[in-house]
Structures are given as C-alpha cells and as structure tokens.
Scaffold this active site. Structure first.
Site, mmCIF file in Angstrom:
data_model
loop_
_atom_site.group_PDB
_atom_site.id
_atom_site.type_symbol
_atom_site.label_atom_id
_atom_site.label_comp_id
_atom_site.label_asym_id
_atom_site.label_seq_id
_atom_site.Cartn_x
_atom_site.Cartn_y
_atom_site.Cartn_z
ATOM 1 N N ASP A 2 0.792 -1.238 0.000
ATOM 2 C CA ASP A 2 0.000 0.000 0.000
ATOM 3 C C ASP A 2 0.823 1.288 0.000
ATOM 4 O OD1 ASP A 2 1.070 -0.322 2.498
ATOM 5 O OD2 ASP A 2 -0.815 -0.245 3.601
ATOM 6 N N HIS A 3 2.091 1.215 0.442
ATOM 7 C CA HIS A 3 2.835 2.458 0.636
ATOM 8 C C HIS A 3 3.594 2.926 -0.597
ATOM 9 C CE1 HIS A 3 1.937 2.069 4.860
ATOM 10 N NE2 HIS A 3 2.666 3.128 5.171
ATOM 11 N N ASP A 55 3.692 -0.973 11.596
ATOM 12 C CA ASP A 55 3.226 0.351 11.194
ATOM 13 C C ASP A 55 2.571 0.953 12.423
ATOM 14 O OD1 ASP A 55 2.323 1.892 8.379
ATOM 15 O OD2 ASP A 55 1.128 2.342 10.154
ATOM 16 N N SER A 96 6.394 7.377 13.073
ATOM 17 C CA SER A 96 6.335 6.068 12.430
ATOM 18 C C SER A 96 7.036 4.962 13.205
ATOM 19 C CB SER A 96 6.965 6.209 11.058
ATOM 20 O OG SER A 96 7.375 4.976 10.558
ATOM 21 N N ARG A 113 8.930 2.926 11.511
ATOM 22 C CA ARG A 113 10.004 2.514 10.593
ATOM 23 C C ARG A 113 11.330 2.323 11.332
ATOM 24 N NH1 ARG A 113 9.365 8.424 7.856
ATOM 25 N NH2 ARG A 113 7.263 7.639 7.798
ATOM 26 N N ARG A 135 -1.327 12.491 9.961
ATOM 27 C CA ARG A 135 -0.106 13.249 10.256
ATOM 28 C C ARG A 135 0.036 14.427 9.330
ATOM 29 N NH1 ARG A 135 3.425 7.937 11.281
ATOM 30 N NH2 ARG A 135 2.552 7.668 13.366
HETATM 31 C C1 MIC Z 1 3.285 6.568 8.435
HETATM 32 O O1 MIC Z 1 2.091 6.819 8.541
HETATM 33 O O2 MIC Z 1 4.184 7.366 8.776
HETATM 34 C C2 MIC Z 1 3.705 5.232 7.900
HETATM 35 C C3 MIC Z 1 4.373 5.434 6.621
HETATM 36 O O3 MIC Z 1 2.577 4.415 7.689
HETATM 37 C C4 MIC Z 1 4.645 4.594 8.926
HETATM 38 C C5 MIC Z 1 5.302 3.375 8.485
HETATM 39 C C6 MIC Z 1 6.486 3.576 7.610
HETATM 40 O O4 MIC Z 1 7.268 4.482 7.805
HETATM 41 O O5 MIC Z 1 6.665 2.738 6.728
HETATM 42 C C7 MIC Z 1 4.058 4.328 10.286
HETATM 43 O O6 MIC Z 1 3.169 5.032 10.688
HETATM 44 O O7 MIC Z 1 4.552 3.457 11.013
HETATM 45 FE FE1 SF4 Z 2 -0.614 4.810 5.043
HETATM 46 FE FE2 SF4 Z 2 0.487 5.537 7.382
HETATM 47 FE FE3 SF4 Z 2 -0.958 7.246 5.932
HETATM 48 FE FE4 SF4 Z 2 -2.144 5.291 7.095
HETATM 49 S S1 SF4 Z 2 -1.082 6.952 8.130
HETATM 50 S S2 SF4 Z 2 -2.501 5.977 5.003
HETATM 51 S S3 SF4 Z 2 -0.645 3.647 6.939
HETATM 52 S S4 SF4 Z 2 0.989 6.332 5.363
#
Ligand code: MIC
Ligand code: SF4
Length: 754
Positions: free
Chosen positions: A95-96, A160, A643, A645, A448
């Site tokens: 999805d990312h 995640d 995140s 990550r 975010r």
């Molecule tokens: C996000 O919302 O920041 C992400 C991308 O979903 C991350 C995960 C990532 O960095 O791959 C998260 O929230 O953990």
């Molecule tokens: Fe994707 Fe993270 Fe955004 Fe949700 S908050 S849509 S998991 S990047």
C-alpha cells in the site's frame, strides 16, 4: 469469509479462565485492556500482578501485519531467523509504494512496473513462509485488517504505527518495528512494558457536523503528541456505544498521534454489525458468546478514577468540529475559532486542496457523509473552489462506493480518485508545482501533518479534519469557513448554507468487490525460492552488525544536536525515499536530513569535525565511519515520534552512530534503537542538553557495568580543553542489554539457529 477462525476460538476458549485468574490476583474489577493483556500473556497460567509503567512483560500476540515499506526489512530479518514458516498468522499489504498522480488505474500500473522487484520479493517471501499477501491495489493495511482480521478481544502487532486502528474492533493492536515482528513470526515472545491506562469517557452523542475524527482531534489537543506515551487508551460510555465501528477505528488509528501504545473500545452492537457486514457472522457469534469478557467490568466504568491512571471526559453533545495543525497533529482549533487563530498566526487561509481517505478515514460511512456534501454542490449551484482527492482505504470500499454512485458525485465536483493506497498521506503524491515551495494550505483527513509530509514542500500548511469538514472546506476554498454558521455565495449570487452531512454506517446492499486482492500462500513453501539480485538498488541482504567491543566508548564525535521536533520523518524521510526501504545502505543516505542542526538552525548541514567543513548529515557520518570513529546524535523531546520505521534506527547503526541521547523518546523508536544494538539514552537533567557543544569529543562510561536501572555517564570534552561530565539514564532490562552486547537482537536469534 473469516480467516483463522480456529485462532479466534482458542483465544475465546481460554479467556474466561484467565480473566478470572487476573481478577483474583489483582483483587479488583478489570478494565478491558487488562483482560486482553492477561489473556495474551506468554506465561501460563496467569501468576503475576504486573505493575503498570514498570514491568517488562512477555506477550503472545495472535497475529502480525506488515505493510510493504516496512515488511521488506522485517522479512529480510526473518529470513535470517532460519524458520521454515511463520509461527503465527501473518500478512503483508502492498500500500505504501504507489504514487498518487493521475488516478487509480494509471498510478497502480506505474507502481506495478516501478516496484516490480520489491513486490515480487514480498510475494515470494510470503509464499515461502506461509504469509497472506495482499496485492498492490487491495487497500491500505489497516483498513484491510479491520475488514478481515481484527476481532474483539484479540491482540496483534504490526509494522506500522497505525496498526492501532484495529482497536475499533476491540483489539489491543500495537505498532512495532520489523525486528519485533520478526521475533513473533519466529515463535518468540513479544515484550512490552506493562502500560498505564487512560480512560476516556464519552457522554452524549455526536450529531450534525461533529464526527468521530473530532473526538481524537480533541483528545490530541488535550494530551499533546506525547501525552499518551506508555499508555493504552480505553474508550467507554454511552457516547462510545453510539459510534460506528469504523468511527471507533478512526479514533484508535489517530491515537498513534498522541504517542499512545494503542487505544481500544469494548465489544458492542456496532462491532457486531460491522463483523456481519464484512462476512464474519461466525466471529460475531463467537464474540456474543463471551460478551461479558470483551468489555471492562461495570464497576470500572462506573468509577473510572479508581481504575485508570488518568480519566478524560468528553461530552459529544457539545463537541465541535476541529482542525489540527499546521505541522503537528496536536494543535487543535475548533472551527468556530479558526478565523481568529489563523489571522493571529498568519496561516494562509485559501484552501488549495482537500484530501479525504487514508487508512484512518475511508470507511463507507466517511465517504457517504462526504458525498452528501458533494451532492449539494450541484443542488445549490455552488462551485468547488479547491481541488479534491479521494484515496479509498480498500478495494472493497472502493468497489462498493462506486457501485452506490458516490464516485460519480465526486467526479461531478472534479475530484480525482487515487489508488487504494497511502498515496499523499506518505508523500507519495506527485503534486504539480510543489517544487516551487510556495506557501499554501491543504486540508486532509489523514493522521499526520508534519512539515513536508504530503508533498515535500516545507511551506505547505496541512490541517487535519474529518472527511466531512475537509469536503466543506474544499467546497468553500477557505480554511476559516465554519459550515455551522457561515453561508457561501453560489453561482447565481445567492447566499446558501450547506446542510449538515448525512450518511450510512454500512452499505444497505452490502459490501462487494470483484477481486479484493488476496493471495493465499503455498501450503508447503519449502520449494519456493527468494531471489535478491546482488546489484539491486532496491533490496540488499543484511549483514550482521558488529557486537559491542566490551569496553567504554571513547572519542565519539557529535554528529548532530537536533533542535525541536525530530520525528521519524526527520530521521528517515518517506516519500521519494520509500523506494529504498529494502536497501539499508542506499536508504542511509537520508539519515537525519530533515533534522534541524541546533548550531546553525539549518537542516542537513552539520560540521565534519575531521575537516571543519559543513556538509550533509549522511556524508559527514560516512566520513566518520570511513575513519573508524563512532558518533553521537543528540535530540530534544519525544525524539522519533511518528512512524514505526526501524530504518530510523538501522541507518544510524549501519553508518556507525553509537548512541542517541535525548530529552525523551517515542516508544516504538526507543525499542527499535535497542533492538538494533544502539544505545538509547536520556538526559538525567534535561538542561544538560545545553552543555553539548558542536566540537565535543564524547566518552560514554559505565558500559562494562551496564545494568538495568543504573545510570551511565557521559564526558563531554570541549574544544577549549574544559569538560563536563553528565549523568544519562536508560531503560534497558537484562534482555535488552544482551541485545546491545550482541550487536543487535537478530544476532541472538541467528546464534540460536546456528
Ligand atoms: C506513516 O504513517 O508514517 C507510515 C508510513 O505508515 C509509517 C510506516 C512507515 O514508515 O513505513 C508508520 O506510521 O509506522
Ligand atoms: Fe498509510 Fe500511514 Fe498514511 Fe495510514 S497513516 S494511510 S498507513 S501512510
């Protein structure tokens, strides 16, 4: 169809007895969170009364979910664990990595081409090790989990931070780094400090313009981005029962933005309706069978102050729509105050784009309520002033909203429908003109809004609101438009007001999809091979990190003293860098490029103490690495917020940073650092942050007696020959100290296999 029904049956079969044992042990009624935690202890039978905020405890989560951007690293680690199959049901969700640009079909086709190598890798690893695979286009991990896997009273982890979404269906669902997921998939326990508990009592009932999103926007305003750290938030009260299941999901989802370990709700009729609507009547029947254990005890909700560490009460009858932002998700402004607040702060008020959807706000209900506003554009002779985009959370939602005519209405207001993926929420948005870096405002229903997150432009002011409010503001083109009181001038010059949104919690004709996008793994994957090309730019097999040398650390250079907010987006940016999530060396070129250097207030410009020259952080650190010199990163409050990550911990580790010293950490990031064999330290006296000078040479002392609860000391050898010795704390337990000594947790699993 319900997946893994036997697993759910097992969890429920043991629950009554374990809940009883926990109640006896604690000698008091239990919250829902406690029931779920005690039912998922690794130890059996239940024998210890754990102390909140203090004891590290081993758990046995029911399942693991991973999204493509973090799964690569999680699975590269798992491949080294030497197990033939995952020990608990696990899934991967693509999805990312899909860039939103033109629209769903084209964007998906481009991603399938661009990221072919990564998708093939993920598909074959999944096939080999018994992991369910959700193809690109199937949807965003959390929506797909809610639709298929989440169940009341369950416990899961996911790579995640928004894994917490599944709390909407009564789970304790927690975001973790890939190394934690790797442990659980390898059959090891998962460790968490027993959380503190925050109770949120919802009274009254939402109506009109107020939406579930406004509850969490308000909670974020109260608790701030770090107020939930180390806590699980449990929602209850008549107001909670009146919310839809997906609305509860939204609230839990954005609970990541207050730093909470997770959030959850007790089982109720909304969850039962959702389970039945998503083809899981059997799960609803099972849950009905042990209903009393899937809620907190009545005495707890009657006298919450006695059982929670903190209680917040929100009256939904009085809740106003909110907008949170810019640049941080906890700056909450009720819409009625936006005119004054925006003027006082000089925020640009013209709304350029409204974006709805994402993992947190793309339910059928959300989209139908937003659509009821879009319908009014034509009916009231209005014209939509801002651009408008929709990212559906799953193919099931997308197919159903198309069938029910919603996409057509959105099309009439000129909306773009992006692929069922993260897209703009994670910077995968090819926004025309963003490179000009103009000051502008966008509103979205995502989680975010850190600087640069959606479109890479540091001057984009992003505000978070409910999909309903975002739609209204996009129609008005004005951040200060209050749909409760303000009118708009239509194409005929008349003054009209928008009617409050209306919608359906669930589709009356049921959910549907031609292809939900699921691929089941091979029953026996032993013959499946997984190839990683040695010259690949996107994937790189992992080399073990070096173990600790057995002595104190001397002569470390200061890499950067980061000033102010330093989220995982600042430490390891997403967007264009997502493509390197499976290649540790390549992605390390983004190390801390967003962090602000305290000494010159600039991003990505730090002093190389070997040459005296200023340069980008990754280059400087590579120079230290080449010279065999370790370094230290210093940070402010809530370092590593955002995140899950683990790249944000692996990159500094890979490039030779030895320790990260901050005023405070966000939970997942702190654990990620420990897992990778780094030193995660906090100032004993926060004011010592001021003692760190740009040209310091630093020693870390006390490591030969590294013990839980015992501070270490740091000697700052300043350039003028003077020095300061400061005390630094850590939260390592015995096990975590072993990770440090071994050079990372994975080295220990590797050893146990060899
Ligand atoms: C996000 O919302 O920041 C992400 C991308 O979903 C991350 C995960 C990532 O960095 O791959 C998260 O929230 O953990
Ligand atoms: Fe994707 Fe993270 Fe955004 Fe949700 S908050 S849509 S998991 S990047």
């Amino acid at each position: 169809m319900a997946f893994d029904l036997d697993l759910i049956q097992n969890v429920y079969a043991r629950m009554p007895e374990r809940v009883k044992a926990a109640r006896q042990l604690l000698g008091r009624p239990l919250t829902l969170t406690e029931k779920i935690l005690y039912n998922h202890l690794w130890e059996n039978p239940v024998g210890t009364a754990y102390q909140r905020g203090n004891d590290y405890v081993d758990f046995a989560p029911d399942r693991v979910a991973m999204q493509d951007a973090t799964a690569q690293m999680a699975l590269l680690q798992f491949m080294q664990a030497g197990r033939p199959k995952v020990a608990v049901p696990s899934t991967v969700h693509c999805d990312h990595l899909i860039t939103a640009q033109v629209g769903a079909d084209k964007d998906l086709a481009i991603a399938n081409e661009e990221s072919k190598e990564v998708y093939n890798f993920l598909a074959s690893v999944s096939n080999k090790y018994g992991i369910g695979f959700w193809k690109p286009g199937a949807g965003i991990i959390h929506q797909v989990v809610l639709e298929n896997y989440a169940f009341p009273g369950g416990m899961m982890i996911g790579t995640d931070s928004h894994t917490v979404n599944a709390g909407g269906l009564g789970m304790v669902a927690i975001g973790v780094g890939g190394a934690d997921a790797c442990d659980v998939m390898a059959g090891l326990p998962w460790e968490l400090k027993w959380p503190k508990l925050i109770g949120v009592k919802l009274t009254g009932k939402l109506s009109g313009w107020a939406a579930p999103k406004d509850i969490i926007l308000k909670v974020a305003g109260i608790l701030t981005v770090k107020g939930g750290t180390g806590c699980i938030v449990e929602y209850f009260g008549e107001g909670a029962n009146a919310l839809s299941c997906t609305g509860k999901g939204t609230i839990c989802n954005m609970g990541a933005e207050i730093g909470a370990t997770t959030s959850t709700f007790g089982y109720d009729e909304s969850m039962e309706r959702y389970l039945r609507a998503t083809g899981r009547a059997e799960v609803a029947d099972l849950a009905n069978g042990i209903r009393e254990h899937l809620n907190g005890d009545a005495e707890v909700y009657a006298n919450p102050e006695q059982y929670f560490d903190q209680v917040i009460e929100i009256n939904l009858d009085e809740l106003e729509p909110h907008l949170n932002g810019p640049f941080t998700p906890d700056l909450a402004t009720p819409i009625s105050k936006m005119k004054e607040v925006a003027a006082a702060n000089g925020w640009p008020t013209k709304v350029e784009v409204g974006l709805i959807g994402s993992c947190t706000n793309s339910s059928y209900e959300d989209i139908s309520r937003a659509e009821s506003l879009a319908q009014q554009v034509a009916a009231k002779n209005l014209k939509t002033k801002a651009e408008f985009t929709i990212t559906p959370g799953s193919e099931v939602v997308r197919y159903t909203i198309e069938r029910d005519g919603f996409l057509e209405t959105f099309d009439q207001i000129g909306a773009k429908v992006f692929a069922n993926a993260c897209g703009p929420c994670i910077g995968m948005w090819n926004r025309a003109g963003a490179d000009k870096q103009e000051k502008n405002t966008i509103v979205h229903s995502f989680n975010r809004n850190f600087a640069k997150r959606a479109d890479g432009n540091p001057n984009t002011y992003a505000f978070v609101g409910s999909p309903e409010l975002v739609t209204a503001l996009a129609i008005a083109g004005d951040l200060t438009f209050n749909p409760l009181t303000d009118s708009l001038i239509n194409e005929k010059g008349e003054s009209v007001m928008l009617d409050a949104p209306t919608g359906d919690e669930l589709p009356s004709k049921g959910f549907d999809a031609e292809d939900p996008g699921y691929v089941a793994p091979a029953a026996d994957g032993s013959g499946v091979s997984v190839d990683v090309a040695p010259d690949s730019k996107r994937l790189q097999l992992l080399d073990p990190f070096q173990p600790w040398e057995g002595s104190d650390l001397h002569g470390l250079k200061l890499l950067i003293k980061a000033k102010g907010k330093c989220t995982t987006d600042h430490i390891s940016m997403a967007g264009p860098w997502l493509k390197f999530r499976g290649h540790l060396d390549n992605i390390s070129d983004n190390l801390l490029i967003g962090a602000i250097n305290f000494f010159n207030e600039k991003p990505n410009e730090v002093k190389n103490q070997l040459t005296g020259q200023y340069g980008p952080v990754p280059h400087t650190q590579r120079a230290y690495k080449a010279a065999g010199i370790g370094s230290l990163v210093v940070g402010d409050e809530n370092y590593g917020e955002g995140s899950s990550r683990e790249h944000a911990a692996m990159e500094p580790r890979h490039l030779g940073v030895r320790a990260v010293l901050v005023k405070s950490f966000a939970r997942i990031h702190e654990t990620n650092l420990k897992k990778q064999g780094m030193l995660a330290l906090t100032f004993d006296n926060k004011a010592d942050y001021d003692k760190i000078q740009e040209n310091d040479n630093i020693d870390i002392l006390g490591l030969t007696e590294f013990t839980p609860g015992k501070s270490l000391s740091l000697v700052l050898n300043h350039e003028d020959g003077s020095s300061d010795t400061i005390t630094v704390n850590h939260s390592y337990n015995e096990q975590q100290i072993e990770w440090f000594k071994a050079g990372g947790a994975l080295n220990i699993i590797r050893k146990s296999v060899a």
